[in-house]
Design a protein around this motif. Structure first.
Motif, PDB file in Angstrom:
ATOM      1  N   UNK A   1       0.900  -1.375   0.070  1.00  0.00           N
ATOM      2  CA  UNK A   1      -0.116  -0.120   0.106  1.00  0.00           C
ATOM      3  C   UNK A   1       0.772   1.242   0.179  1.00  0.00           C
ATOM      4  N   UNK A   2       1.997   1.158   0.493  1.00  0.00           N
ATOM      5  CA  UNK A   2       2.994   2.240   0.535  1.00  0.00           C
ATOM      6  C   UNK A   2       3.546   2.544  -0.602  1.00  0.00           C
ATOM      7  N   UNK A   3       3.542   1.580  -1.673  1.00  0.00           N
ATOM      8  CA  UNK A   3       4.121   1.638  -2.961  1.00  0.00           C
ATOM      9  C   UNK A   3       5.660   1.714  -3.106  1.00  0.00           C
ATOM     10  N   UNK A   4       6.479   1.471  -2.093  1.00  0.00           N
ATOM     11  CA  UNK A   4       7.828   1.688  -1.928  1.00  0.00           C
ATOM     12  C   UNK A   4       8.487   0.605  -1.415  1.00  0.00           C
ATOM     13  N   UNK A   5       9.863   0.021  -1.699  1.00  0.00           N
ATOM     14  CA  UNK A   5      10.398  -0.870  -1.171  1.00  0.00           C
ATOM     15  C   UNK A   5      10.920  -0.656   0.258  1.00  0.00           C
ATOM     16  N   UNK A   6      10.778  -1.803   1.095  1.00  0.00           N
ATOM     17  CA  UNK A   6      11.368  -1.786   2.403  1.00  0.00           C
ATOM     18  C   UNK A   6      12.691  -1.226   2.324  1.00  0.00           C
ATOM     19  N   UNK A   7      12.956  -0.469   3.438  1.00  0.00           N
ATOM     20  CA  UNK A   7      14.636   0.008   3.468  1.00  0.00           C
ATOM     21  C   UNK A   7      15.263  -0.980   4.648  1.00  0.00           C
ATOM     22  N   UNK A   8      16.332  -1.456   4.424  1.00  0.00           N
ATOM     23  CA  UNK A   8      17.000  -1.971   5.249  1.00  0.00           C
ATOM     24  C   UNK A   8      17.154  -1.148   6.528  1.00  0.00           C
ATOM     25  N   UNK A   9      17.110  -1.810   7.554  1.00  0.00           N
ATOM     26  CA  UNK A   9      17.494  -0.939   8.975  1.00  0.00           C
ATOM     27  C   UNK A   9      18.506  -1.461   9.789  1.00  0.00           C
ATOM     28  N   UNK A  10      19.528  -0.217   9.977  1.00  0.00           N
ATOM     29  CA  UNK A  10      20.526  -0.690  11.009  1.00  0.00           C
ATOM     30  C   UNK A  10      20.445  -0.158  12.407  1.00  0.00           C
ATOM     31  N   UNK A  11      21.104  -0.792  13.222  1.00  0.00           N
ATOM     32  CA  UNK A  11      21.117  -0.584  14.514  1.00  0.00           C
ATOM     33  C   UNK A  11      22.447  -0.388  14.755  1.00  0.00           C
ATOM     34  N   UNK A  12      22.936   0.717  15.661  1.00  0.00           N
ATOM     35  CA  UNK A  12      24.299   0.964  16.135  1.00  0.00           C
ATOM     36  C   UNK A  12      24.137   1.019  17.558  1.00  0.00           C
ATOM     37  N   UNK A  13      24.714  -0.272  18.415  1.00  0.00           N
ATOM     38  CA  UNK A  13      24.472  -0.327  19.988  1.00  0.00           C
ATOM     39  C   UNK A  13      25.440   0.783  20.592  1.00  0.00           C
ATOM     40  N   UNK A  14      24.859   1.765  21.217  1.00  0.00           N
ATOM     41  CA  UNK A  14      25.592   2.490  21.874  1.00  0.00           C
ATOM     42  C   UNK A  14      26.309   2.077  23.093  1.00  0.00           C
ATOM     43  N   UNK A  15      27.481   2.188  22.985  1.00  0.00           N
ATOM     44  CA  UNK A  15      28.233   1.480  24.254  1.00  0.00           C
ATOM     45  C   UNK A  15      27.850   1.716  25.675  1.00  0.00           C
ATOM     46  N   UNK A  16      27.962   1.061  26.697  1.00  0.00           N
ATOM     47  CA  UNK A  16      27.290   1.347  27.916  1.00  0.00           C
ATOM     48  C   UNK A  16      28.093   2.719  28.461  1.00  0.00           C
ATOM     49  N   UNK A  17      29.232   2.832  28.278  1.00  0.00           N
ATOM     50  CA  UNK A  17      29.948   4.074  28.912  1.00  0.00           C
ATOM     51  C   UNK A  17      29.778   5.408  28.121  1.00  0.00           C
ATOM     52  N   UNK A  18      28.816   5.399  27.238  1.00  0.00           N
ATOM     53  CA  UNK A  18      28.359   6.634  26.423  1.00  0.00           C
ATOM     54  C   UNK A  18      27.122   6.974  26.960  1.00  0.00           C
ATOM     55  N   UNK A  19      26.941   8.213  27.652  1.00  0.00           N
ATOM     56  CA  UNK A  19      25.798   8.848  28.250  1.00  0.00           C
ATOM     57  C   UNK A  19      24.946   9.061  27.014  1.00  0.00           C
TER      58      UNK A  19
END
Length: 188
Positions: free
Chosen positions: A89-107
């Motif tokens: 219905x959206x008429x477009x291909x799904x874009x691949x998703x990436x997630x960058x895990x923020x390290x625990x020591x980064x606020x």
């Protein structure tokens, strides 16, 4: 952690086990997920244009993250995200998703914006052309080769790494060959 043929397999980030995706003793081929884990920290999430998936979603990927108006330049682990089925219905291909895990020591705080820079490999001292001179952007393409007599012919070339401005030429051209600055027309 689990064991696979006397080898310990660990998550690349601190995560909570959610469920097994393969029954105990089940056989799988390389690359098939066997468990679902939930990352316990924050992540920067973004989607790639489907055309960039050719260049980025393979090889030895590394990522650097930056939180807008916050910490920047931190290395982060890229996490696999399940594919999203395209919405007809959206008429477009799904874009691949990436997630960058923020390290625990980064606020970090929920809802902040940021950027992810992904490096899928680097090459040096290789033949290159501007991407504007090449028809195609992944695996193979074509260039307009200028022959010694001044005539122009179309030459197939192998394509390698690119930064979006220049592309590595892996085959089809030798040093000193001349090509036109614009790609060959697709309609001939």
């Amino acid at each position: 952690m689990f064991r696979l043929k006397a080898r310990d397999v660990r998550s690349s980030v601190a995560a909570r086990f959610e469920r097994w995706l393969v029954p105990d003793g089940g056989k799988v081929v390389r690359g098939v997920p066997v468990a679902e884990l939930r990352y316990l920290g924050f992540g920067l999430q973004g989607s790639l244009p489907p055309t960039d998936a050719y260049r980025l979603l393979s090889g030895d990927l590394k990522a650097t993250g930056s939180i807008t108006d916050g910490p920047a330049g931190f290395d982060c682990t890229l996490l696999e995200v399940p594919s999203v089925e395209p919405n007809p219905e959206a008429g477009a291909a799904a874009s691949p998703t990436v997630v960058c895990a923020v390290p625990q020591d980064v606020r970090a705080f929920a809802g902040l914006q940021g950027q992810i820079a992904i490096t899928s490999g680097q090459v040096t001292n290789v033949p290159t052309l501007p991407v504007t001179a090449v028809a195609g952007s992944a695996d193979r393409g074509e260039v307009s080769l200028v022959l010694d007599d001044g005539t122009v012919t179309i030459r197939e070339v192998g394509l390698g790494a690119t930064d979006g401005a220049i592309v590595e030429i892996t085959s089809g051209l030798d040093a000193g060959m001349r090509v036109l600055a614009s790609p060959p027309a697709l309609v001939r």
